[in-house]
Design an enzyme around this catalytic site. Sequence first.
Site, PDB file in Angstrom:
ATOM      1  CD1 TRP A   1      -2.616   1.644   0.409  1.00  0.00           C
ATOM      2  CD2 TRP A   1      -2.116   1.846   2.587  1.00  0.00           C
ATOM      3  NE1 TRP A   1      -3.375   2.663   0.927  1.00  0.00           N
ATOM      4  CE2 TRP A   1      -3.098   2.816   2.253  1.00  0.00           C
ATOM      5  CE3 TRP A   1      -1.664   1.787   3.909  1.00  0.00           C
ATOM      6  CZ2 TRP A   1      -3.608   3.714   3.186  1.00  0.00           C
ATOM      7  CZ3 TRP A   1      -2.180   2.679   4.831  1.00  0.00           C
ATOM      8  CH2 TRP A   1      -3.140   3.627   4.470  1.00  0.00           C
TER       9      TRP A   1
ATOM     10  CG  ASP B   1      -1.563  -2.790   7.628  1.00  0.00           C
ATOM     11  OD1 ASP B   1      -2.629  -2.716   8.291  1.00  0.00           O
ATOM     12  OD2 ASP B   1      -1.309  -2.019   6.681  1.00  0.00           O
TER      13      ASP B   1
ATOM     14  CE  LYS C   1     -10.042  -0.174   3.383  1.00  0.00           C
ATOM     15  NZ  LYS C   1      -9.885   0.563   2.175  1.00  0.00           N
TER      16      LYS C   1
HETATM   17  N1  IK2 Z   1      -3.290  -0.769   5.579  1.00  0.00           N
HETATM   18  C1  IK2 Z   1      -3.644  -1.200   4.372  1.00  0.00           C
HETATM   19  C2  IK2 Z   1      -2.932  -2.352   3.774  1.00  0.00           C
HETATM   20  C3  IK2 Z   1      -4.697  -0.592   3.688  1.00  0.00           C
HETATM   21  O1  IK2 Z   1      -5.044  -1.042   2.475  1.00  0.00           O
HETATM   22  C4  IK2 Z   1      -5.355   0.494   4.280  1.00  0.00           C
HETATM   23  C5  IK2 Z   1      -6.494   1.144   3.573  1.00  0.00           C
HETATM   24  N2  IK2 Z   1      -6.324   1.465   2.258  1.00  0.00           N
HETATM   25  O2  IK2 Z   1      -7.423   1.746   1.547  1.00  0.00           O
HETATM   26  C6  IK2 Z   1      -7.370   2.674   0.573  1.00  0.00           C
HETATM   27  C7  IK2 Z   1      -6.863   2.195  -0.762  1.00  0.00           C
HETATM   28  O3  IK2 Z   1      -5.827   1.544  -0.858  1.00  0.00           O
HETATM   29  O4  IK2 Z   1      -7.510   2.537  -1.737  1.00  0.00           O
HETATM   30  C8  IK2 Z   1      -4.936   0.907   5.557  1.00  0.00           C
HETATM   31  C9  IK2 Z   1      -3.906   0.250   6.168  1.00  0.00           C
HETATM   32  C10 IK2 Z   1      -5.540   2.032   6.338  1.00  0.00           C
HETATM   33  O5  IK2 Z   1      -6.822   2.306   6.160  1.00  0.00           O
HETATM   34  P1  IK2 Z   1      -7.633   3.246   7.149  1.00  0.00           P
HETATM   35  O6  IK2 Z   1      -6.724   4.287   7.665  1.00  0.00           O
HETATM   36  O7  IK2 Z   1      -8.713   3.777   6.306  1.00  0.00           O
HETATM   37  O8  IK2 Z   1      -8.126   2.361   8.232  1.00  0.00           O
END
Ligand code: IK2
Length: 422
Positions: free
Chosen positions: A154, A235, A271
């Site tokens: 990510w 994560d 999510k």
């Molecule tokens: N860690 C991972 C691996 C994530 O995918 C996300 C959320 N990403 O979503 C947006 C996208 O990739 O389009 C997160 C952490 C953190 O998400 P949040 O801060 O919304 O809980």
Amino acid sequence: MLSTARTVVGKSARTSALKMVAASRSVSTWSQVPQGPPVCITEAFKADKFEKKINLGVGAYRDDNGKPYVLPSVRAAEKRIVDKVLDKEYAGITGVPAFTKAAAVLAYGQNSPILDNVAITQSISGTGALRIAGAFLERFYPHTKTVYLPNPSWANHKAIFGACGLDVKNYSYYNKETIGLDIDGLLSDIKDAPSSSIFLLHACAHNPTGIDPTPEQWRAISDAIKAGGHFPLFDMAYQGFASGDTNTDAYALRYFVEQGHHVALCQSFAKNMGLYGERVGAFSILAESAEEKKRIDSQIKILVRPMYSNPPVHGARIASEILNDQALNKQWLGEVKEMADRIITMRAVLKNSLEELGSKHDWSHITSQIGMFAYTGLTPEQVDTLAKKYSVYGTRDGRISVAGITSGNVKYLAESIHKVTQ
Ligand code: IK2
């Protein structure tokens, strides 16, 4: 006489000060701030007027009508807390205790023997959990300031850990040829890393590839991490979203704990509860003893306090109600499964549609991958064409959010992908 002179001097000093301010305004204070690149593709999508446009760039679940989905269990929990919670007082620095306790149980397992040794704090969703993790490791991890991320990961991981003052390196993850996991490269990179390195692991539903190690591969990864004396930072932003089952999706984390790793964990409820904008998450570290947990707890508080003082309560109360009430919990687990199943179905329909259109490519990875995203193998140029000619928006690495595919748009999507890959 004296006072008049003072007034005259005062007036002229004020006038020249005002002149200086006016002069300085002609060169703005922020004139040197450079234009940054756009951080998301939503703006281009919004500006597109084509009625069949599809946004597959955003990692947010949509129902089969393409609409944002509020889980019925969330609505019910929200109603209950509105009825019963009377105050809007600050939470403590580490958040709503009933929430963090239940979040730890959800992740580590109801009967996990280590729950008493888990130092946990509520966080501003998963991003905030990662930020606390980075800050904690930067300040206290004694062996290194380098964190290894899967390649790819990510995109925000690199930015978050960099902002925490950590160096970021990569380990092999994705095999371009097979559009699958490069398990040999991954294991050899773990083996070759300096001992006691920090490894970030996506617990399930890897973002962006949708490729997760099998249980057998996780066991090999655990062995390699242990052999190197490395530190595993999990994560888990998609618990329940990969398989539809929160226990199945926690396999890797729980296996590592069973094997004696002292893990750290970042959780998000964006999510799996659809609480995107409520920003509900948790960061936890497994301590060696109750006494060590107490010391870690105290330092987490010291880190969090200057960041945001204490987290917001509303979303954590919703999550807490869902996790702690048996009937609501059961309902929620069913809804998580429904979301995961809709995604799995859309994967199959997309793959079949591409085959029916006569595509010569092998699209089996669309159904073998798991979770919210499909890593299509499309090139950046093909993604650009998809957007420009067909108003289908994904990210330039070829990632599409399967959660944005519906029964209504899947045929058009397949036709568009077929055309750009012919
Ligand atoms: N860690 C991972 C691996 C994530 O995918 C996300 C959320 N990403 O979503 C947006 C996208 O990739 O389009 C997160 C952490 C953190 O998400 P949040 O801060 O919304 O809980």
